[in-house]
Scaffold this motif. Structure first.
Motif, PDB file in Angstrom:
ATOM      1  N   ALA A 308       0.853  -1.318  -0.104  1.00 16.99           N
ATOM      2  CA  ALA A 308      -0.047   0.001  -0.044  1.00 16.99           C
ATOM      3  C   ALA A 308       0.698   1.102   0.173  1.00 16.99           C
ATOM      4  N   VAL A 309       2.089   1.364   0.456  1.00 13.96           N
ATOM      5  CA  VAL A 309       2.918   2.242   0.616  1.00 13.96           C
ATOM      6  C   VAL A 309       3.499   2.659  -0.695  1.00 13.96           C
ATOM      7  N   LEU A 310       3.985   1.555  -1.340  1.00 10.44           N
ATOM      8  CA  LEU A 310       4.635   1.726  -2.817  1.00 10.44           C
ATOM      9  C   LEU A 310       3.578   2.016  -3.660  1.00 10.44           C
ATOM     10  N   PHE A 311       2.214   1.474  -3.753  1.00  7.54           N
ATOM     11  CA  PHE A 311       1.075   1.855  -4.423  1.00  7.54           C
ATOM     12  C   PHE A 311       0.916   3.293  -4.262  1.00  7.54           C
ATOM     13  N   CYS A 312       0.744   3.892  -2.960  1.00  7.64           N
ATOM     14  CA  CYS A 312       0.428   5.255  -2.965  1.00  7.64           C
ATOM     15  C   CYS A 312       1.611   6.044  -3.341  1.00  7.64           C
ATOM     16  N   ALA A 313       2.836   5.680  -3.232  1.00 10.17           N
ATOM     17  CA  ALA A 313       3.885   6.702  -3.864  1.00 10.17           C
ATOM     18  C   ALA A 313       3.774   6.577  -5.301  1.00 10.17           C
ATOM     19  N   ASP A 314       3.543   5.541  -5.996  1.00  2.41           N
ATOM     20  CA  ASP A 314       3.699   5.529  -7.382  1.00  2.41           C
ATOM     21  C   ASP A 314       2.412   6.101  -8.051  1.00  2.41           C
ATOM     22  N   LEU A 315       1.203   6.339  -7.298  1.00  3.43           N
ATOM     23  CA  LEU A 315       0.071   6.855  -7.470  1.00  3.43           C
ATOM     24  C   LEU A 315       0.381   8.437  -7.520  1.00  3.43           C
ATOM     25  N   ARG A 316       0.893   8.802  -6.501  1.00  3.79           N
ATOM     26  CA  ARG A 316       1.273  10.205  -6.350  1.00  3.79           C
ATOM     27  C   ARG A 316       2.049  10.618  -7.456  1.00  3.79           C
ATOM     28  N   LYS A 317       3.318   9.849  -7.837  1.00  5.38           N
ATOM     29  CA  LYS A 317       4.056  10.178  -8.862  1.00  5.38           C
ATOM     30  C   LYS A 317       3.276  10.456 -10.135  1.00  5.38           C
ATOM     31  N   ASN A 318       2.466   9.263 -10.444  1.00  5.37           N
ATOM     32  CA  ASN A 318       1.649   9.440 -11.857  1.00  5.37           C
ATOM     33  C   ASN A 318       0.889  10.648 -11.993  1.00  5.37           C
ATOM     34  N   GLN A 319       0.165  11.007 -10.747  1.00  9.43           N
ATOM     35  CA  GLN A 319      -0.675  11.963 -10.794  1.00  9.43           C
ATOM     36  C   GLN A 319      -0.093  13.348 -10.929  1.00  9.43           C
ATOM     37  N   GLU A 320       1.178  13.557 -10.448  1.00  7.43           N
ATOM     38  CA  GLU A 320       2.018  14.804 -10.540  1.00  7.43           C
ATOM     39  C   GLU A 320       2.565  14.870 -12.138  1.00  7.43           C
ATOM     40  N   LEU A 321       2.909  13.761 -12.668  1.00  7.30           N
ATOM     41  CA  LEU A 321       3.142  13.884 -14.050  1.00  7.30           C
ATOM     42  C   LEU A 321       2.020  14.012 -14.823  1.00  7.30           C
ATOM     43  N   ALA A 322       0.839  13.593 -14.667  1.00  3.32           N
ATOM     44  CA  ALA A 322      -0.223  13.887 -15.338  1.00  3.32           C
ATOM     45  C   ALA A 322      -0.791  15.163 -15.535  1.00  3.32           C
ATOM     46  N   ARG A 323      -0.591  16.064 -13.870  1.00  2.00           N
ATOM     47  CA  ARG A 323      -0.890  17.347 -13.912  1.00  2.00           C
ATOM     48  C   ARG A 323      -0.191  18.192 -14.601  1.00  2.00           C
ATOM     49  N   SER A 324       1.262  17.800 -14.612  1.00  4.98           N
ATOM     50  CA  SER A 324       2.197  18.662 -15.449  1.00  4.98           C
ATOM     51  C   SER A 324       1.885  18.664 -16.754  1.00  4.98           C
ATOM     52  N   ARG A 325       1.553  17.494 -17.343  1.00  2.60           N
ATOM     53  CA  ARG A 325       1.013  17.399 -18.651  1.00  2.60           C
ATOM     54  C   ARG A 325      -0.171  18.212 -19.279  1.00  2.60           C
ATOM     55  N   ASP A 326      -1.104  18.174 -18.296  1.00  2.00           N
ATOM     56  CA  ASP A 326      -2.471  18.598 -18.494  1.00  2.00           C
ATOM     57  C   ASP A 326      -2.843  19.905 -17.710  1.00  2.00           C
ATOM     58  N   GLN A 327      -1.913  20.635 -17.529  1.00  2.91           N
ATOM     59  CA  GLN A 327      -2.135  21.867 -16.877  1.00  2.91           C
ATOM     60  C   GLN A 327      -3.240  22.654 -17.719  1.00  2.91           C
ATOM     61  N   GLY A 328      -4.290  23.165 -17.167  1.00  3.14           N
ATOM     62  CA  GLY A 328      -4.999  23.929 -17.769  1.00  3.14           C
ATOM     63  C   GLY A 328      -6.612  23.200 -18.373  1.00  3.14           C
ATOM     64  N   LYS A 329      -6.346  21.809 -17.977  1.00  6.85           N
ATOM     65  CA  LYS A 329      -7.618  20.943 -18.313  1.00  6.85           C
ATOM     66  C   LYS A 329      -8.258  20.684 -17.096  1.00  6.85           C
ATOM     67  N   GLN A 330      -9.369  21.159 -17.034  1.00  6.89           N
ATOM     68  CA  GLN A 330      -9.971  20.849 -15.504  1.00  6.89           C
ATOM     69  C   GLN A 330     -11.140  20.096 -15.561  1.00  6.89           C
ATOM     70  N   GLY A 331     -11.434  19.376 -14.498  1.00  8.19           N
ATOM     71  CA  GLY A 331     -12.410  18.651 -14.499  1.00  8.19           C
ATOM     72  C   GLY A 331     -12.397  17.142 -15.370  1.00  8.19           C
ATOM     73  N   GLN A 332     -11.334  16.929 -15.956  1.00 11.78           N
ATOM     74  CA  GLN A 332     -10.955  15.488 -16.627  1.00 11.78           C
ATOM     75  C   GLN A 332     -10.238  14.639 -15.634  1.00 11.78           C
ATOM     76  N   ASP A 333     -10.549  13.246 -16.024  1.00 12.97           N
ATOM     77  CA  ASP A 333      -9.592  12.245 -15.037  1.00 12.97           C
ATOM     78  C   ASP A 333      -8.154  12.328 -15.478  1.00 12.97           C
ATOM     79  N   SER A 334      -7.401  12.523 -14.539  1.00  9.11           N
ATOM     80  CA  SER A 334      -5.982  12.039 -14.957  1.00  9.11           C
ATOM     81  C   SER A 334      -5.460  10.748 -15.108  1.00  9.11           C
ATOM     82  N   PRO A 335      -4.717  10.481 -16.108  1.00  4.72           N
ATOM     83  CA  PRO A 335      -4.279   9.164 -16.534  1.00  4.72           C
ATOM     84  C   PRO A 335      -3.636   8.613 -15.461  1.00  4.72           C
ATOM     85  N   GLY A 336      -3.252   9.424 -14.342  1.00  4.56           N
ATOM     86  CA  GLY A 336      -2.572   8.695 -13.231  1.00  4.56           C
ATOM     87  C   GLY A 336      -3.270   8.472 -12.269  1.00  4.56           C
ATOM     88  N   ASP A 337      -4.624   8.752 -12.378  1.00  7.24           N
ATOM     89  CA  ASP A 337      -5.547   8.482 -11.356  1.00  7.24           C
ATOM     90  C   ASP A 337      -6.230   7.303 -11.345  1.00  7.24           C
TER      91      ASP A 337
END
Length: 340
Positions: A308-337
């Motif tokens: 669960a710790v590694l899953f949480c860490a990997d999830l956060r990393k993917n979410q941060e990467l997705a946010r950096s790619r999708d800045q300005g796109k509000q209300g959409q599911d993140s690929p890392g989510d």
């Protein structure tokens, strides 16, 4: 929903218990796909439904603050008078499994696994919840090929349609998770499809009916007392329940700390961090077993907690990467989510 109450503003409504961040980080545990009924109602405050009550939780230094709402009075939520202080604290201790000392486990996992040691320093306080088995099971049936944000919205519609209203917060009704009896109607599948559940509607309604007509809620809860392999086998006989969902329920509701849920997320971690041949070329039932056995051998009796710790860490990393790619796109599911 925004709640204005804070520990300093309404001390008579709030209680607390000792709980340092090394033992629990609400922001990590309540947002990483273990549960779908909590939301950050104001900065640092998490509101959600636990059992038959609505709670708000907040951390302040080494204490966990909490308040519980009962039925509305004059249109506003009132403090829950039906729970005394000891009952409230016990519910939280059970839900967060606070009898399990997390720092000692982190040290043991880090000593056995250099990769865990490297990751865990930035993710303290990630622990496994002890959820109601029916809620956990039906919720995780909804996670197949899905995203956390979408699952959360599905579960909210599910509870609004089938659950008992508990109270209003900021003029919005908050509902309990549906009872099995509320899900056994002949039109349940049709209603779930209308709520956007798609093919999952058949599995949610079918499993609810199978439990109601077979084990019952108490029989499902009684699987806490049987060996992991037996609990997993029983769960896999239910509609829409495969190895991953069964392991999620075993870990997060049935006291099987050794259960390691394996999805594509965890499979990728296993292949990239622990050996390319581990689990083979695809996520087969054999791969599930091999990866679970590998991590149990590495991390021991609480392997599911370490995962669960590694899953949480990997999830956060993917979410941060997705946010950096999708800045300005509000209300959409993140690929890392993604969830388990």
């Amino acid at each position: 929903m925004k709640l204005r109450e804070t520990p300093s503003a309404c001390p008579s409504l709030w209680r607390s218990l000792p709980c340092p961040p090394a033992e629990l980080r609400l922001d990590l545990v309540l947002s990483s796909g273990q549960t779908f009924r909590w939301w950050e109602s104001s900065p640092g405050a998490w509101t959600g439904v636990l059992g038959e009550h609505v709670w708000t939780l907040r951390q302040d230094r080494d204490r966990l603050w909490y308040t519980v709402y009962g039925k509305e009075e004059n249109g506003h939520p009132a403090e829950a008078a039906m729970l005394d202080a000891a009952e409230m604290e016990q519910i939280l201790r059970d839900y967060f499994q606070l009898d399990v000392g997390l720092p000692a486990l982190y040290r043991a996992w880090g000593a056995a696994d250099p990769h865990f040691c490297k990751v865990a320093k930035d993710f303290p306080g990630v622990r496994v919840l002890r959820q109601d088995p029916v809620e956990c099971l039906l919720s995780f049936i909804c996670t197949s090929n899905n995203h956390i944000s979408r699952i959360t919205a599905m579960i909210e519609r599910f509870c609004q349609a089938f659950g008992r209203r508990l109270c209003y917060l900021d003029d919005q009704a908050v509902h309990a998770f549906p009872s099995l009896s509320a899900l056994t109607g002949a039109d349940t599948e049709e209603r779930l499809r209308a709520l956007g559940f798609g093919y999952r509607a058949k599995f949610v309604s079918g499993t609810a009916r199978a439990i109601a007509e077979g084990l019952g809620a108490e029989g499902l809860r009684a699987l806490r007392a049987v060996p992991y392999a037996e609990a997993r086998r029983v769960l896999c006989t239910l509609p829409g329940v495969g190895a991953k969902v069964a392991d999620c329920v075993c870990l997060m509701a049935l006291d099987k700390a050794e259960a390691v849920p394996v999805d594509t997320h965890v499979w990728r971690i296993a292949r990239q961090r622990y050996g390319a041949v581990l689990g083979g070329r695809s996520l087969t039932p054999r791969a599930h077993q091999e990866i679970g056995n590998f991590f149990r051998g590495l991390w021991g009796s609480h392997a599911g907690w370490a995962q669960a710790v590694l899953f949480c860490a990997d999830l956060r990393k993917n979410q941060e990467l997705a946010r950096s790619r999708d800045q300005g796109k509000q209300g959409q599911d993140s690929p890392g989510d993604v969830t388990h």
